[in-house]
Design an enzyme around this catalytic site. Sequence first.
Site, PDB file in Angstrom:
ATOM      1  N   GLN A 195      -5.166 -10.664  -9.016  1.00 45.31           N
ATOM      2  CA  GLN A 195      -3.866 -10.016  -9.187  1.00 45.31           C
ATOM      3  C   GLN A 195      -3.675  -9.580 -10.641  1.00 45.31           C
ATOM      4  O   GLN A 195      -3.893 -10.356 -11.571  1.00 45.31           O
ATOM      5  CB  GLN A 195      -2.759 -11.002  -8.757  1.00 45.31           C
ATOM      6  CG  GLN A 195      -1.367 -10.436  -8.777  1.00 45.31           C
ATOM      7  CD  GLN A 195      -1.118  -9.375  -7.703  1.00 45.31           C
ATOM      8  OE1 GLN A 195      -1.753  -9.375  -6.654  1.00 45.31           O
ATOM      9  NE2 GLN A 195      -0.200  -8.469  -7.978  1.00 45.31           N
ATOM     10  N   ASP A 236     -10.046  -4.352  -3.805  1.00 48.88           N
ATOM     11  CA  ASP A 236      -9.104  -3.500  -4.540  1.00 48.88           C
ATOM     12  C   ASP A 236      -9.732  -2.134  -4.848  1.00 48.88           C
ATOM     13  O   ASP A 236      -9.026  -1.184  -5.184  1.00 48.88           O
ATOM     14  CB  ASP A 236      -8.755  -4.155  -5.887  1.00 48.88           C
ATOM     15  CG  ASP A 236      -7.379  -4.794  -5.902  1.00 48.88           C
ATOM     16  OD1 ASP A 236      -6.498  -4.323  -5.167  1.00 48.88           O
ATOM     17  OD2 ASP A 236      -7.202  -5.760  -6.668  1.00 48.88           O
ATOM     18  N   LYS A 275       0.726 -11.193   0.606  1.00 49.31           N
ATOM     19  CA  LYS A 275      -0.677 -10.933   0.966  1.00 49.31           C
ATOM     20  C   LYS A 275      -1.228 -12.079   1.804  1.00 49.31           C
ATOM     21  O   LYS A 275      -1.847 -11.861   2.845  1.00 49.31           O
ATOM     22  CB  LYS A 275      -1.536 -10.771  -0.303  1.00 49.31           C
ATOM     23  CG  LYS A 275      -1.405  -9.417  -0.952  1.00 49.31           C
ATOM     24  CD  LYS A 275      -2.064  -9.394  -2.324  1.00 49.31           C
ATOM     25  CE  LYS A 275      -1.645  -8.129  -3.062  1.00 49.31           C
ATOM     26  NZ  LYS A 275      -1.974  -8.158  -4.488  1.00 49.31           N
TER      27      LYS A 275
END
Length: 294
Positions: free
Chosen positions: A99, A122, A55
Amino acid sequence: MTETARIDGKAFAAGLRSRIADEVAELGRTHGLKPGLAVVLVGEDPASQVYVRNKAAQTVEVGMASFEHRLPAETSEEEVLALVQKLNADPAVHGILVQLPLPAQIDSSRVLSAIDPAKDVDGFHVVNAGRLAVGLEALVPCTPLGCMMLLKHHVGDLSGLEAVVLGRSNIVGKPIAQLLLQANCTVTIAHSRTRNLPDVCRRADILIAAVGRPEMVRGDWIKPGATVIDVGINRVPKGDGKTRLVGDVAFDEAQGVAGLITPVPGGVGPMTIACLLQNTLTAARRQAGINGQV
Ligand code: GUN
């Protein structure tokens, strides 16, 4: 026998990243704005470390700012919440990703709820899930967004098609069902308690497999000519002590039955990070009050 074509997600994701890079450069020139993505990793889960590294590298590659926060596995929930509050208040940070999975002592839902919905790249915050469900502008979870981009590009108008979503997770199954509904599909969500699963799947013009069970969907579950989107990424033993990646669909059996199929690897997987960058760009624009579309 149907001719089965592969959907090349790797190439599509590379094209999307290049369009995003152009947009980022343009935003810098016209508005002096550099989109920034903060990624928070708690602990040393090896798979998460690989994701986070990828990422960060791709964020920098498209010209965005990357802020990495690596915290030890024993970090308390209060410490993670304090960091999220700091990132919420930081004007250089337009997107925040924590995460998952988080260590057991941290309640993921409390952490996700603490993220400013405008920075929730997200799309996991209940505000974004709710906005998506009622058809308002939202930040949409990255994997479903990537699946829809592939479908719209390769199939075109989805209106009236039968879509079956295998899996009901908050991260993939539920949001992709919402997006397919918005695209005027007739949507069925199937799951572990569904009766006659092969029959339900055989109805699908579009079959989305997102259950995390290696090669569960057999060739004879697929309607001839259907488009199959395989979200599964399962690591299975190869026999020689090594492992290989397989999807939720028995790929070889689907050959000659499906019309279009995403391979694993190289299908949906590469789209997820590209869509994270897309969401970061979208979030940065909205926070700065600038419209635009990649
Ligand atoms: N862990 C595995 N995939 C994801 C993802 O897409 N987002 C977050 N936050 N954690 C993950």
